[in-house]
Design a protein around this motif. Structure first.
Motif: not given
Length: 351
Positions: A161-162, A179-180, A186-188, A195-196
Motif C-alpha cells: 500500500p505505501e 484506479n491505482v 481492495r487489498f488493504l 486505512a482502506a
C-alpha cells in the motif's frame, strides 16, 4: 660532260628523297607538344594480363597473410543491436535504482521520453519491488490499454500500500490514479479497513462516495459479513444506508437461487449454500418458476419475462416474504405447479 651532269643530278635527287623520308619518320615518332587550345592527353589504362590459375592478381612472395574479410553490418542491424544494448543497459540501471530511494527511481523513469525505454524502466522497477510476483500478463495488458502504462503497472503494487500510494501520487493522475488507489484499497481492506476507506480523502469530495461504494461492493462479494459489520458502524444513518446499498449490488437480499432459462420460463440451476432457498428444502435444481408474487400481491406470470426482471422480482428487503409457483424438476407434462413461500435474507459470500 652530259653524263657527268646527269649522274650528279641523280645523286642530288636521291639525297633529297632520303632526307625527306627521314624527316617524316622523325615527325611521326616525336612527341607532340600541347598548346593552350589542345586537349590534355589521356593515358590509356593497361589491361591486366589473364591468369591461368586465378582471376585475382598474385600476391607478392613477402606479403603478410590476409585474414578473412569482415562483412560490414547493415544499418538496420546496427540500429537493432544498439536498441537491444540500450534496453539491457536500462534494465541494469533501474535494477540498481530499485534498491535505493524509490521516489528517486520513479522520477528517473519519468524523465525517459522514449516510450519503449520508459516501459522497460518502469517494468524493471515494479518487478524488482514485487520480487517478480506479478499478476497475469493478460490482465496487466488490459489495464495498460484501459488506463495507461503508468497506472496499469502501478496496480501491480497494490499489495504494498505505501509504495502503491507513492506511485499513484508521483506517476499517475486522473482516472489512472483513481484506479491505482481503488485496487490498493481492495487489498488493504482485508487487513486494515480504516486505512482502506481513508484513501477516499485523496479524492475530490464529489468523488469520495463513488470510491467508498466501490470498496464496499467488492468487499461484500468476497466477505459479505465483514463488509456488513463495517457498514453498521457508521453513526450517520444516511452513510450507513448508502454503504448497505453498495454492499447489495454484489451481495443482494434474496433467496439464494441461480437462474437460467428453459422453454421461456426461468429455471433454477443452482442454490447458494446456507441461503433461504436451500434452507427451506422446498426448491432444487431443475425446478421451473411459473409465477412470482410479493406478499399480499397477485402472481405475475414469468413466461418470456427477461431474466433481469425475474431477478429483480425475487430480490427485496430482508425478512420479507416471496411466493413462487414452481413445476418440480422431472415432473410429467401438464403437472400443476406447487406454491412455495420463502422469506428473503441477506445473501452472504465468503471467498
Amino acid at each position: 660532260m652530259k653524263i657527268s651532269t646527269l649522274v650528279l643530278t641523280l645523286l642530288l635527287l636521291t639525297g633529297a628523297i632520303a632526307l625527306l623520308v627521314g624527316t617524316r619518320s622523325r615527325v611521326q615518332t616525336s612527341p607532340v607538344r600541347s598548346t593552350s587550345t589542345d586537349p590534355a592527353p589521356v593515358a590509356a589504362m593497361p589491361e591486366p594480363m589473364p591468369s591461368q590459375a586465378s582471376s585475382e592478381p598474385a600476391a607478392p612472395a613477402n606479403a603478410a597473410p590476409v585474414s578473412s574479410p569482415v562483412v560490414p553490418q547493415a544499418p538496420e542491424e546496427t540500429l537493432a543491436t544498439n536498441k537491444l544494448q540500450r534496453l539491457a543497459q536500462i534494465r541494469e540501471t533501474f535494477r540498481a535504482l530499485a534498491a535505493g530511494d524509490k521516489l528517486s527511481a520513479m522520477r528517473a523513469a519519468k524523465q525517459i521520453t522514449d516510450e519503449t525505454e520508459r516501459e522497460t524502466a518502469l517494468l524493471t522497477l515494479v518487478t524488482e519491488w514485487t520480487q517478480g510476483e506479478l499478476g497475469p500478463a493478460r490482465l496487466r495488458a488490459e489495464r495498460i490499454a484501459r488506463v495507461g502504462l503508468e497506472a496499469g503497472l502501478g496496480m501491480e503494487l497494490a499489495k504494498f500500500p505505501e509504495l502503491a500510494m507513492l506511485w499513484a501520487d508521483e506517476m499517475t493522475e486522473g482516472d489512472g490514479r483513481a484506479n491505482v488507489l481503488q485496487v490498493t484499497a481492495r487489498f488493504l481492506v482485508n487487513s486494515d479497513p480504516a486505512a482502506a476507506f481513508a484513501l477516499a480523502q485523496r479524492f475530490p469530495e464529489a468523488n469520495r462516495r463513488g470510491f467508498t461504494d466501490a470498496i464496499f461492493s467488492d468487499w461484500a462479494s468476497r466477505d459479505t459479513d465483514a463488509a456488513l459489520k463495517w457498514a453498521e458502524q457508521y453513526p450517520d444513518p444516511a452513510e450507513r444506508e448508502a454503504a448497505l446499498q453498495a454492499i447489495r449490488t454484489s451481495a443482494p437480499v434474496g433467496i439464494g437461487t441461480v437462474l437460467g432459462f428453459d422453454s421461456g420460463y426461468p429455471v433454477i440451476t443452482g442454490l447458494v449454500p446456507g441461503m433461504p432457498a436451500e434452507r427451506s428444502g422446498q426448491l432444487k435444481s431443475g425446478d421451473r418458476i411459473i409465477a412470482i408474487a410479493q406478499a399480499g400481491d397477485p402472481f405475475m406470470d414469468m413466461n418470456e419475462v427477461p431474466l433481469q426482471n425475474v431477478v429483480e422480482a425475487i430480490r427485496g428487503a430482508p425478512n420479507t416474504m416471496l411466493q413462487l409457483k414452481v413445476v418440480p424438476a422431472g415432473a410429467a407434462p401438464n403437472t400443476p405447479p406447487k406454491t412455495v413461500v420463502i422469506v428473503r435474507d441477506q445473501i452472504k459470500f465468503k471467498r
